[in-house]
Design a protein around this motif. Structure first.
Motif, PDB file in Angstrom:
ATOM      1  N   LEU A   1       0.824  -1.210   0.000  1.00  0.00           N
ATOM      2  CA  LEU A   1       0.000   0.000   0.000  1.00  0.00           C
ATOM      3  C   LEU A   1       0.861   1.265   0.000  1.00  0.00           C
ATOM      4  N   LEU A   2       1.960   1.254   0.750  1.00  0.00           N
ATOM      5  CA  LEU A   2       2.819   2.442   0.781  1.00  0.00           C
ATOM      6  C   LEU A   2       3.411   2.714  -0.600  1.00  0.00           C
ATOM      7  N   ALA A   3       3.907   1.668  -1.264  1.00  0.00           N
ATOM      8  CA  ALA A   3       4.445   1.835  -2.618  1.00  0.00           C
ATOM      9  C   ALA A   3       3.352   2.282  -3.584  1.00  0.00           C
ATOM     10  N   THR A   4       2.150   1.737  -3.401  1.00  0.00           N
ATOM     11  CA  THR A   4       1.021   2.117  -4.257  1.00  0.00           C
ATOM     12  C   THR A   4       0.693   3.586  -4.098  1.00  0.00           C
ATOM     13  N   PHE A   5       0.601   4.038  -2.847  1.00  0.00           N
ATOM     14  CA  PHE A   5       0.303   5.460  -2.599  1.00  0.00           C
ATOM     15  C   PHE A   5       1.382   6.349  -3.207  1.00  0.00           C
ATOM     16  N   TRP A   6       2.612   5.888  -3.125  1.00  0.00           N
ATOM     17  CA  TRP A   6       3.736   6.690  -3.631  1.00  0.00           C
ATOM     18  C   TRP A   6       3.641   6.861  -5.150  1.00  0.00           C
ATOM     19  N   VAL A   7       3.278   5.778  -5.851  1.00  0.00           N
ATOM     20  CA  VAL A   7       3.202   5.817  -7.313  1.00  0.00           C
ATOM     21  C   VAL A   7       1.938   6.532  -7.786  1.00  0.00           C
ATOM     22  N   HIS A   8       0.907   6.561  -6.963  1.00  0.00           N
ATOM     23  CA  HIS A   8      -0.333   7.228  -7.358  1.00  0.00           C
ATOM     24  C   HIS A   8      -0.129   8.721  -7.624  1.00  0.00           C
ATOM     25  N   VAL A   9       0.829   9.325  -6.939  1.00  0.00           N
ATOM     26  CA  VAL A   9       1.061  10.768  -7.099  1.00  0.00           C
ATOM     27  C   VAL A   9       1.483  11.113  -8.534  1.00  0.00           C
ATOM     28  N   PRO A  10       2.546  10.479  -9.088  1.00  0.00           N
ATOM     29  CA  PRO A  10       2.904  10.808 -10.482  1.00  0.00           C
ATOM     30  C   PRO A  10       1.819  10.414 -11.485  1.00  0.00           C
ATOM     31  N   ILE A  11       1.060   9.337 -11.189  1.00  0.00           N
ATOM     32  CA  ILE A  11      -0.028   8.970 -12.108  1.00  0.00           C
ATOM     33  C   ILE A  11      -1.078  10.068 -12.137  1.00  0.00           C
ATOM     34  N   ALA A  12      -1.442  10.581 -10.971  1.00  0.00           N
ATOM     35  CA  ALA A  12      -2.437  11.656 -10.910  1.00  0.00           C
ATOM     36  C   ALA A  12      -1.935  12.903 -11.630  1.00  0.00           C
ATOM     37  N   ARG A  13      -0.641  13.184 -11.518  1.00  0.00           N
ATOM     38  CA  ARG A  13      -0.088  14.348 -12.220  1.00  0.00           C
ATOM     39  C   ARG A  13      -0.094  14.121 -13.730  1.00  0.00           C
ATOM     40  N   LEU A  14       0.255  12.889 -14.151  1.00  0.00           N
ATOM     41  CA  LEU A  14       0.302  12.573 -15.573  1.00  0.00           C
ATOM     42  C   LEU A  14      -1.060  12.742 -16.235  1.00  0.00           C
ATOM     43  N   PHE A  15      -2.122  12.381 -15.495  1.00  0.00           N
ATOM     44  CA  PHE A  15      -3.470  12.459 -16.059  1.00  0.00           C
ATOM     45  C   PHE A  15      -4.248  13.657 -15.509  1.00  0.00           C
TER      46      PHE A  15
ATOM     47  N   ARG B   1      -6.868  11.037  -5.951  1.00  0.00           N
ATOM     48  CA  ARG B   1      -7.585  11.932  -6.860  1.00  0.00           C
ATOM     49  C   ARG B   1      -8.344  13.002  -6.096  1.00  0.00           C
ATOM     50  N   GLU B   2      -8.879  12.638  -4.933  1.00  0.00           N
ATOM     51  CA  GLU B   2      -9.576  13.631  -4.117  1.00  0.00           C
ATOM     52  C   GLU B   2      -8.611  14.695  -3.630  1.00  0.00           C
ATOM     53  N   HIS B   3      -7.410  14.247  -3.256  1.00  0.00           N
ATOM     54  CA  HIS B   3      -6.374  15.192  -2.823  1.00  0.00           C
ATOM     55  C   HIS B   3      -5.982  16.128  -3.961  1.00  0.00           C
ATOM     56  N   VAL B   4      -5.810  15.558  -5.173  1.00  0.00           N
ATOM     57  CA  VAL B   4      -5.477  16.369  -6.344  1.00  0.00           C
ATOM     58  C   VAL B   4      -6.611  17.346  -6.659  1.00  0.00           C
ATOM     59  N   ARG B   5      -7.862  16.861  -6.536  1.00  0.00           N
ATOM     60  CA  ARG B   5      -9.015  17.724  -6.813  1.00  0.00           C
ATOM     61  C   ARG B   5      -9.054  18.916  -5.859  1.00  0.00           C
ATOM     62  N   LYS B   6      -8.786  18.655  -4.588  1.00  0.00           N
ATOM     63  CA  LYS B   6      -8.791  19.755  -3.615  1.00  0.00           C
ATOM     64  C   LYS B   6      -7.665  20.744  -3.902  1.00  0.00           C
ATOM     65  N   ASN B   7      -6.488  20.210  -4.268  1.00  0.00           N
ATOM     66  CA  ASN B   7      -5.383  21.098  -4.629  1.00  0.00           C
ATOM     67  C   ASN B   7      -5.721  21.950  -5.835  1.00  0.00           C
ATOM     68  N   LEU B   8      -6.413  21.327  -6.814  1.00  0.00           N
ATOM     69  CA  LEU B   8      -6.823  22.061  -8.009  1.00  0.00           C
ATOM     70  C   LEU B   8      -7.825  23.147  -7.653  1.00  0.00           C
ATOM     71  N   GLU B   9      -8.778  22.833  -6.772  1.00  0.00           N
ATOM     72  CA  GLU B   9      -9.750  23.829  -6.349  1.00  0.00           C
ATOM     73  C   GLU B   9      -9.063  24.997  -5.644  1.00  0.00           C
ATOM     74  N   GLN B  10      -8.080  24.678  -4.795  1.00  0.00           N
ATOM     75  CA  GLN B  10      -7.345  25.741  -4.107  1.00  0.00           C
ATOM     76  C   GLN B  10      -6.577  26.602  -5.101  1.00  0.00           C
ATOM     77  N   GLU B  11      -5.992  25.957  -6.118  1.00  0.00           N
ATOM     78  CA  GLU B  11      -5.246  26.710  -7.124  1.00  0.00           C
ATOM     79  C   GLU B  11      -6.177  27.601  -7.939  1.00  0.00           C
ATOM     80  N   LEU B  12      -7.358  27.062  -8.307  1.00  0.00           N
ATOM     81  CA  LEU B  12      -8.324  27.862  -9.045  1.00  0.00           C
ATOM     82  C   LEU B  12      -8.812  29.036  -8.210  1.00  0.00           C
ATOM     83  N   TYR B  13      -9.008  28.801  -6.913  1.00  0.00           N
ATOM     84  CA  TYR B  13      -9.421  29.891  -6.016  1.00  0.00           C
ATOM     85  C   TYR B  13      -8.337  30.951  -5.928  1.00  0.00           C
ATOM     86  N   ARG B  14      -7.073  30.481  -5.826  1.00  0.00           N
ATOM     87  CA  ARG B  14      -5.955  31.424  -5.747  1.00  0.00           C
ATOM     88  C   ARG B  14      -5.871  32.277  -7.007  1.00  0.00           C
TER      89      ARG B  14
END
Length: 339
Positions: free
Chosen positions: A45-59, A130-143
């Motif tokens: 799970l730790l390795a999975t979570f780690w790899v999910h970050v670049p996948i979310a950025r790629l897409f 993806r939820e974390h990325v979505r929240k970051n995107l919302e914060q960036e759009l707000y900024r």
């Protein structure tokens, strides 16, 4: 990092004991080998979570824009599943022969564990990363929205101040006097007034402009004010060409000049001196303090606007240093954001 480790510990513990309960009807397993599988699940799970970050950025929403939305979503899900299959092989299928060499695992169990691994990976990807990325995107759009609002407000304030009846009245008075006394200077003054409005309008809705463009506005505005006040105003600048491509919020420097002229008196014998310099990544605007006898109430809106815009652009603060003899404002010089 800490967040991912904590999440992996909690998720691995919950999934492991759920599987134990389903299979044995209890939450306690006495065999030490079974708890070695818990460590493998945590590593998976730790390795999975780690790899999910670049996948979310790629897409991300700004990547792979040439692909249709459905194809992009399908490719994203397939990428997550393929990574889970690779990790399933690396963390379960191979290590179990060393950790539990006597265990007999049926093909059905292997298929079941593979399916569970893929489902877990997809679940945590779409509901955590993806939820974390979505929240970051919302914060960036707000900024960005707030920054755009501040930029529009600054432009509105600058234009409003320039079309203020008092400003126009004084400018037209100066122009009227020059027409009779010095027609050439009158033409020059009219051109400077036109340059100021053109420079203000040219900034558009951009949150940042190159310093050389802002200085073009500053020079036009300074020339206009020097023609109006004569020997009572002196504006100097010392900005090396190396700094001219640095970025600043539009109209920020012009607003500082405007504030200095608004809140200080000046005469030919005691002129108001404003100096603009650039060094060490800072643009410094300094003027001598000569409070007007007919003091103008300060709302601090101009300085607050500049500070708020910088707050959305950078962690570097705007430095305001008032003393009895001078008033100094240091603006961070920024660089263009990476594409």
């Amino acid at each position: 990092m800490i967040r991912k480790i904590a999440l992996a510990v909690l998720a691995a513990t919950a999934v492991f004991h759920m599987a134990v309960f389903i299979q044995y009807g209890t939450l306690w397993v006495g065999a030490l080998a079974s708890y070695k599988l818990l460590l493998l699940l945590f590593a998976f799970l730790l390795a999975t979570f780690w790899v999910h970050v670049p996948i979310a950025r790629l897409f991300g929403p700004d990547r792979l824009t040439t692909l249709p939305a459905s194809a992009k979503a399908l490719l994203e899900g397939q990428s997550v599943v393929l990574v889970s299959v690779a990790f399933w092989l690396g963390f379960f299928t191979l290590p179990q022969h060393f950790l539990v060499p006597t265990a007999e695992i049926s093909p059905r169990t292997l298929r079941f564990s593979l399916a569970i691994s893929a489902v877990l990976s997809l679940f945590f990807y779409y509901f955590v990363e993806r939820e974390h990325v979505r929240k970051n995107l919302e914060q960036e759009l707000y900024r960005v929205a707030q920054l755009q609002k501040e930029t529009f407000q600054a432009q509105l304030e600058a234009l409003k101040n320039q079309v203020d009846p008092h400003f126009l009245f004084n400018s037209l008075n100066v122009l009227g006097s020059l027409i009779h006394l010095d027609p050439d200077r009158a033409v020059q003054f009219l051109g400077q007034l036109s340059d100021v409005y053109r420079a203000l309008l040219d900034t558009g809705a951009q949150p940042l402009v190159p310093l050389h463009r802002e200085m073009a506005l500053v020079r036009a505005y300074a020339s206009l004010m020097e023609t109006r006040f004569g020997e009572a105003l002196r504006v100097e600048w010392d900005v090396a060409p190396a700094w001219e491509q640095a970025l600043v919020p539009p109209t920020a420097v012009q607003m500082l000049l405007e504030n200095a002229i608004k809140h200080n008196g000046s005469t030919a014998r005691k002129p108001l001196r404003i100096k603009i310099t650039a060094a060490d990544g800072l643009l410094v605007v300094e003027n001598n303090r000569q409070p007007r006898t007919d003091a103008v109430a300060s709302t601090q809106l101009g300085l607050q606007n500049i500070q708020r815009r910088y707050h959305y652009l950078t962690d570097r603060p705007v430095e305001i240093v008032p003393t009895a003899a001078s008033f100094v404002v240091r603006l961070p010089l920024l660089t263009a954001p990476a594409a």
